[in-house]
Every structure is written in C-alpha cells, then in structure tokens.
Design an enzyme around this catalytic site. Structure first.
Site, short mmCIF file in Angstrom:
data_model
loop_
_atom_site.label_atom_id
_atom_site.label_comp_id
_atom_site.label_asym_id
_atom_site.label_seq_id
_atom_site.Cartn_x
_atom_site.Cartn_y
_atom_site.Cartn_z
N GLU A 121 13.93 28.73 1.73
CA GLU A 121 14.50 29.27 2.97
C GLU A 121 14.27 28.37 4.17
OE1 GLU A 121 13.02 33.28 3.51
OE2 GLU A 121 14.70 34.04 2.33
N GLU B 204 17.32 36.07 -4.27
CA GLU B 204 16.43 37.19 -3.95
C GLU B 204 17.22 38.41 -3.53
OE1 GLU B 204 13.27 36.27 -1.16
OE2 GLU B 204 12.97 34.31 -2.09
C1 GAL Z 1 12.00 35.88 1.66
C2 GAL Z 1 11.08 34.87 1.00
C3 GAL Z 1 10.26 35.51 -0.10
C4 GAL Z 1 9.65 36.79 0.38
C5 GAL Z 1 10.76 37.70 0.88
C6 GAL Z 1 10.27 39.02 1.40
O1 GAL Z 1 12.36 35.47 2.92
O2 GAL Z 1 11.82 33.81 0.47
O3 GAL Z 1 9.27 34.62 -0.52
O4 GAL Z 1 8.77 36.50 1.40
O5 GAL Z 1 11.41 37.11 1.93
O6 GAL Z 1 9.60 39.71 0.45
#
Ligand code: GAL
Length: 830
Positions: A187, A256
């Site tokens: 990110e 994600e």
């Molecule tokens: C994203 C990040 C993850 C985790 C998630 C929230 O921004 O890439 O590692 O932190 O948010 O759980």
C-alpha cells in the site's frame, strides 16, 4: 540370481534418480496473466484466496486451519512475511515455532493449495511497527520506505534472504512449488505523496529489486496505481468492484477483502455480515475480477508483544470466516463456501467469455459472460434499500436490495448473496472440566521489586534529554526515565500548590515522586497523546522523579509512522501555582538516567525454570496491587476444544502459559459505551468498521487464546504480570465450542446443521413458514406448514453430529404462506 537382482535394483535406482532430478522441470507450473485472468499451467483461472498469518497461530494449528480453508472452497492461502519476527536483532534470525515460514508454506502445499507470499517487508497488518524491526530505526542515516540507501540495503538483504530460503526449498511455482504470486512493499501508493520524488524513486527501486530476484512468478504491489511494469497493482478494501488496474495487461485482483476489522483497546467488537462480504465478492466477479483474497480468513492472535499500535488488542479475530480459536465462524464460512462453489461452476465463462452488461436502472445490472458453449450470468442490485424484481430472458427474479444473484446457466439462480442457507453458530465458553468445580485456582505471588529504581533513580545510561523509547530496540515494553531535582524553599517554583506535568504518547505511564506512586495514565482509544498532570508534595532539597513508560505496540500505518515518538517525548514540567500565577520548571533537558525492563522479566519469573522458583509466596495474596506477579498451576481442560483464559478481574499486563507468552492483557479497559445497537444488524449499504459493533461498555478483551500446544497433559503453569492492579480470584480456563446452532433454509433448499464434531443434544425451535427473530430468539410467524416441525427435526437431528432436512412442503406440510420467502428455521443445542 543375486547379480541380476542387483542390476535390476541399480537400474531402478538410476531411473528414480533421473526422475527426482528432472521432476521439478515436469511439475513446474507456469503462472502467467493477461488483462482478464491468471493462467496456471495453461488453465485460465479465477482464484479464491484467504489470509492466514503463520505467527498468529501455531504450527499445530496450521493443518486444521488450512484444511478448513480448502473445505471452504479456497484455492490459495496468502501470508505476509514478518521481518521483525524473523530478525529481532540485526543478523540474528529466528524461523522456529510460529515463525517457521517454510513449514507453513509446506503445510499449505501438502494440503494442495497455492500460496501467495506477501514479503513486504513492510506489512502494516496491525503488527508491531508494521513488521519492521525497531533496531532498523537506530541505524545512523536511515530513512524508512524512501530512496535511502541504508534502508534499501537492509530491505534488500531481508527480501533476498526470504527469496533464497524459499528457492532453496523449491517452493515457487516456477520451481514446482505452490507459490504463485509474491508481493513487494504494501500500500505504498496510499502514502507515497508524502515522500515526494524520493517516493517514486523508491517504488521503482522496489520493482527493480524484486524483479532482479528472478522468482519466475508474477510480482504484485497493492494500492499502487502507478506500479511499474511488470508489477501488477491490486486493490485492498471492503469493496473493489470499481477498481481497474493501471495496465491493460494486468488482471483485476483484490488482495485484501476485509472480512471484518481489527480491534483496539477501548473499542467495540467489529462485525461485518456474511451477506455483505458475499455481496462484495460477487460484485467483484460480476465486474471482471479474477483473484480475490479474504483479509483475514483466519485472523488469530497477537501473541507476545507482536500487536501493533498503539493499542491493538491481543486478539486478531477480525470476525474472519475462521475465528481466533480455529472454529468456523458461521454463517460466514459456509455462506462464502457456497458462493465459491457457484463461482467455480462458471469459471470457464468468466475467464473466456464475452461480456455484456445490461443496466436495468435503479442500481440493478445484469452481466452475461458467454462463450460458444456456455454462458453464466449475474444480476446485481446495488440499491441499499430497494428490493428488485428483474425480468431477464423471460424469467422473473427477485433480487433483494444490496445483493447479487448468480445464475451459472443464465437461467437458474444458484446463489443470492443475501439469502443465507448456512447455519449460524453461537460459540459458548464452557468451564474447565479438568478441575473440580468450583475449586478456584490456587495462586502464589511475588512483588515486582521496583523499590531501588523508584527510590534512588538508579539508571545505567544517562542523557541530558528525554529519549524516544525506540532507542532500546524494543527489547522490552518497559523503560524507566529518572531524574532528580533540587528545589530550595526560596525557589520561585516553591508553593503550596505544586504539580508535575508529563506529555506522553499512546502508551502507558506510571509516575513516582520520591518513591511514591502518584498516578498512571494512558491514552483514550483514538487519541494517542495525553497530558498527565498531578499534584505533588515536593521536599525542600532533593526530589526523585521516576517515570516508567510501557509501550503497547508501536504504530504500524501512515506516512512516516516509523518516526512517531513513543514513550515520553516530554516536556516534563514542574508547576508551582500562586494565585493566578504559575511558575514552570521544564525538566526535559535535565540529566535523565535510564533503565530498561523490570527485574521480574530479567529473572524470567514467567518461565517455569526460573532460578527464583522458591520465592513465590502463598500467604497474603494481594489484590489490586500494582506491579505484582501471580502464578498458579492448572490441568489442561479435557478434550480437544480450543482453550480460552478468562482474565476477568485483572487490570493490565502480560500472561504466560508454561513460559510462552499468550500476549498482553487489559480487561480493565472497557470498550466505548456508545455505538452498539439492539436492532439486528442490517447488511445493506456500505460497511464501515463502526457498523454493527457489539460489546459496548464491556472489557475490550476478556478471553485470551491458549493454544493446546502450549499445554501438557501434566501440570501447567500460568504466570501473570499485573501492572495496574487486579484480582486473580476470578481467573479461570474455559473451552470454546458451538453452543447453539441455528439452521436456515429457503424453500426447496436443504437445511444442514452441525455441532462441529459433537452430537446435537436437543431442538429448541423449528418452524417452516415465515418465522421471525434471530438465532437465540426465534418465534413463529403468521404462517406455518401443517406438520409438526419440531418433531420432524428432532427425529432427524437429535443425537447426530450433523443432519440435513429439505425445507419443503413435502416434508413440513403446506403452509398457505403468501410471502415468497418461505423458509425453515431451526434452533438446536449442541
Ligand atoms: C491494510 C493493510 C493491512 C491491514 C489492513 C487493515 O491497509 O494493507 O496490512 O493493516 O489494512 O486490517
């Protein structure tokens, strides 16, 4: 005879040797992609993946977790790599126990799943310092995550080490292994602006460095919309349907999909509904997605001091499809499993077909994927309140608000994201049956010997300023800041109304003046700085000021998160008030001495083989006493159900079972009072982490997972270090298992009930019609089938580990229900 046998054996041996040598060439998988799909071994695929982080569970848990992921319809397991867990001190590595990355990857492989390796090595992940070692911060000249040679060298050193380890084990698909994708950085696009031109130079360097490692499978970068080719940029978020990668040759990938959310000390329990997660996934595939990863599929536990921060809890349950303990989180797990089945049945059309979109208005859209042989359809309704009736190719479909219907043959609805046919399971904590109830645990105790430090301010290192707590490389949560100040009674400061003021960061402060504890302070959830101010009684002459700072996880996210000060950046001031006037004495650049850690930790009081084993006292067990060690022995609860330690009554500290840290605890920190609703949670409309929360006003985290592998069948030891003061009399061990299960099936579907390996003991409620309420509080509606539903279900289910009944008028009798949503609802007790 013997000779010919020998030569046959030799020939066989040679053959086997040749096969062994060339087999990687045979089994190597080619992973490639175009704008539409990922191709593995010549097959165009849609891929379903889930995050499981190896250090957040134990090697003993991995096979079961991965099996459950496979059974849930996943193709791949994704994990980050946690640099600070592997290199806690520079060039000293740890790949043992929970940190055994290779064993984890091989477990995934032996279960027949692919792996996605997100090396980072910055990972965020609510993990301490985002996964970067704190010692890194203390290398002269370093700047994190930017075009800085010192950082880039360290990053390259670690990334290469991981890639080499993995290559050595032949785990990349290109070598015949199961790793199909790898990730560099994480990110960075979200924060890149803050780093100016150096940020762009850094991300280009990341891409080149990664490419030079020659892993033979594609690299991804998430949230990086300028990802240099051939890096594939991917999306993270609650929804990614409107995401388009920055290159026509990059497939649409979602690294994600947040299945719930993480928890902070002081915050409520997050909950994202199964309907909404399924909706997001279905929309993603409706709009051309090819790879989707659940973050998290199993969240697990932040053991030891691995929680990020500040203020991330020990539990990292995440409301994921598999809960912290490794149990299925139903209906989420099952509802998604069904979705995966439906999506997989149309893989060919999705990856080869021509796409046609029909906008039906009011948020409703039909998407057709058609090849010459087959076609598959989605009907999506993104309207958050209005249910839709859609006529498509001569058939009428009812598509509830905020849902997607999946028609693998463009005719029959195989799945709708809002219609849950999976049971809901309410987990129950049960008393430890190995102990003779109600006999409580027998405790011994020891004080933490702070007196020397506190009274005399004896530190080993001195400086004429307040230090950032990161100077100690995170070898302990605790750092003592000590100074003495001489005040004569003619000092302008001197008055009847004197106080001390300390500016603190989002960690904890315990303040002592002249050997006495005058107060403790911590930040409120969401606000990470605080000012501690307290009246003090100073003596004319020398006064000893001793401040103990305890870190609660280093920040893990944001531009320059690594430089956020921790501990007591100051100022530290004494204030004398006379009427309206105040005189301030700034002590910040006084001579401060420092001491790291606490005696109990140095003496390993948490470990069963501590030299100090004989010093534990059984008499006069104190309660509500700060800085106190407690110890007890216990028998592991009978059976194989996961174990939770109930720390009700304790304040804040850390807990160990047989010397293994199960994490920081802080049950005295109550979750915010507001924001919980008594109304059932509405899955419709955009999810955000404050929607559908629960546990308001209760201890943020009362139960702590103790993996079975931490315990023996013999006597086990539990040690607590209590920092604020608590009462261990209520502490107890419990097992976690399904308590109540509720089945739900729409007409003509099968209702399946399971107690996850134990028999169903009774049926509390059963109705085929339009029953109302939610699991735990169902009641009959206005219509019902003519047969005795309760008796039918009792007969089919009681005494069995699982049962399946068709929700139909054939079984339950005709209903005369006018509603189209006739369903069978059952509540059973495990
Ligand atoms: C994203 C990040 C993850 C985790 C998630 C929230 O921004 O890439 O590692 O932190 O948010 O759980």
């Amino acid at each position: 005879m013997g000779t010919s046998n020998n030569s046959i054996n030799f020939a066989l041996f040679l053959l086997l040797l040749i096969i062994a040598l060339i087999s990687p060439l045979f089994y190597a998988l080619e992973v490639s992609h175009d704008g539409r799909a990922i191709t593995i071994d010549g097959e165009r695929r849609i891929l379903l993946s889930g995050s499981i982080h190896y250090p957040r569970s134990t090697p003993e848990m991995w096979p079961d977790l991965i099996k459950k992921a496979k059974e849930g319809g996943l193709d791949a397991i994704e994990t980050y790599v946690f640099w600070n867990a592997h290199e806690p001190l520079r060039r000293q590595y740890d790949f043992t126990g929970n940190n055994d990355l290779i064993r984890f990857l091989k477990t995934i492989q032996s279960e027949g799943l692919y792996a996605v390796l997100r090396i980072g090595p910055y990972v965020c992940a609510e993990w301490n310092y985002g996964g970067l070692p704190v010692w890194l911060h203390n290398i002269p000249g370093i700047e994190f995550r930017t075009a800085n040679n010192v950082f880039m060298n360290e990053m390259q050193n670690f990334t290469t080490l991981i890639v080499d380890m993995v290559k050595q084990e032949k785990l990349f698909a290109s070598q015949g292994g199961n790793i199909i994708l790898a990730q560099i950085e994480n990110e960075y696009g979200n924060v890149m602006k803050s780093y100016g031109a150096a940020g762009k130079a850094y991300i280009d360097w990341c891409a080149n460095m990664a490419e030079s490692l020659d892993i033979g499978v594609p690299w991804i970068m998430c949230q990086q919309d300028d990802a240099p080719q051939p890096m594939i940029n991917t999306c993270n978020g609650f929804y990614c349907d409107s995401f388009t990668p920055n290159n026509p040759n990059s497939p649409k990938m979602w690294t994600e999909n947040w299945t719930g959310w993480f928890k902070n000390w002081g915050a409520q329990d997050p909950h994202r509904t199964a309907e909404d997660v399924a909706y997001a996934v279905a929309r993603f595939f409706q709009t051309g997605g090819t790879f989707q990863n659940y973050y998290m599929y199993h969240g697990g536990t932040n053991f030891g001091r691995t929680a990020g921060g500040p203020y991330i809890t020990t539990s990292y349950d995440y409301d994921a499809p598999i809960d912290e303990y490794g149990n299925l989180n139903q209906p989420k797990w099952g509802h998604l499993k069904e979705l995966h089945g439906a999506l997989k049945s149309m893989e060919r059309a999705l990856t080869h077909g021509n796409v046609t979109n029909i906008d039906e208005g009011n948020g409703v859209s039909v998407t057709i994927y058609a090849t010459n042989e087959t076609s598959s359809c989605f009907i999506g309704n993104k309207n958050s309140t209005g249910d839709a009736t859609v006529t498509f190719q001569g058939t009428e479909y009812s598509v509830p608000a905020w849902s997607v219907s999946i028609l693998p043959d463009c005719k029959n609805e195989a799945y709708n994201t809002a219609k849950v046919n999976t049971q809901t399971t309410l987990m129950e904590k049960k008393k430890n049956q190995a102990e003779n109830e109600p006999v409580a645990l027998q405790w011994t105790w020891m004080p933490e010997t702070t007196s020397d430090t506190v009274q005399h301010g004896k530190g080993h290192v001195a400086a004429s300023h307040l230090v950032d707590q990161k100077v100690i490389n995170d070898i302990s949560d605790y750092l003592w800041y000590m100074t003495s100040v001489n005040i004569k009674d003619d000092d302008p400061l001197w008055s009847d109304d004197m106080s001390i003021r300390v500016n603190g960061t989002g960690h904890m402060l315990h303040a002592y003046v002249n050997g006495e504890h005058i107060g403790s302070e911590w930040a409120t959830y969401g606000i990470h700085n605080y000012v501690f101010e307290k009246k003090v009684k100073l003596n004319p002459g020398k006064n000893q000021i001793t401040l103990l700072s305890a870190t609660i996880g280093f920040p893990n996210y944001g531009p320059y998160f690594d430089t956020i000060e921790s501990g007591l950046p100051g100022p530290v001031e004494l204030i004398g008030r006379k009427g309206d006037e105040s005189v301030i004495k700034d002590l910040s650049s006084h001579k401060w001495t420092y001491e790291v850690g606490l005696h109990g930790f140095d003496n390993k009081l948490y470990s069963s083989d501590s030299r100090h084993a004989s010093k534990w006292e059984a008499e006069n067990l104190p309660t509500n006493r700060m800085m106190t060690w407690y110890k007890t022995t216990f028998k592991a609860p009978l059976g194989t159900d996961p174990v939770a330690l109930d720390l009700q009554g304790m304040g804040k500290g850390e807990a160990w079972v047989n010397g293994q840290s199960i994490g920081r605890y802080w049950p005295s920190y109550l979750a915010e009072e507001d924001g919980c609703s008594t109304e059932p949670c509405d899955y419709r409309g955009e999810y955000g982490s404050s929607k559908c929360v629960s546990n308001c006003g209760q201890p943020t985290q009362r139960w702590y997972h103790v993996p079975r592998s931490f315990m023996t069948n013999d006597v086990n030891t539990l040690v607590l270090f209590e920092e604020l003061g608590g009462n261990p009399s209520l502490v107890n061990f419990q097992t976690v298992a399904p308590g109540t299960v509720c089945g739900n099936a729409y007409e003509n579907k099968n209702m399946e009930l399971s107690c996850q390996g134990r028999p169903i003991s009774s049926i509390r409620f059963a109705s085929f019609g339009d029953p109302q309420g939610t699991c735990g509080s169902f009641y009959k509606g206005s219509c019902e089938g003519g047969n005795d539903a309760l008796a039918i279900v009792q007969k089919a289910c009681v005494g069995k580990e699982k049962c399946s009944i068709q929700a139909s008028e054939d079984v339950f009798g005709s209903t005369n229900c006018s509603s189209t949503a006739t369903r069978l609802v059952v509540e059973a007790v495990c």
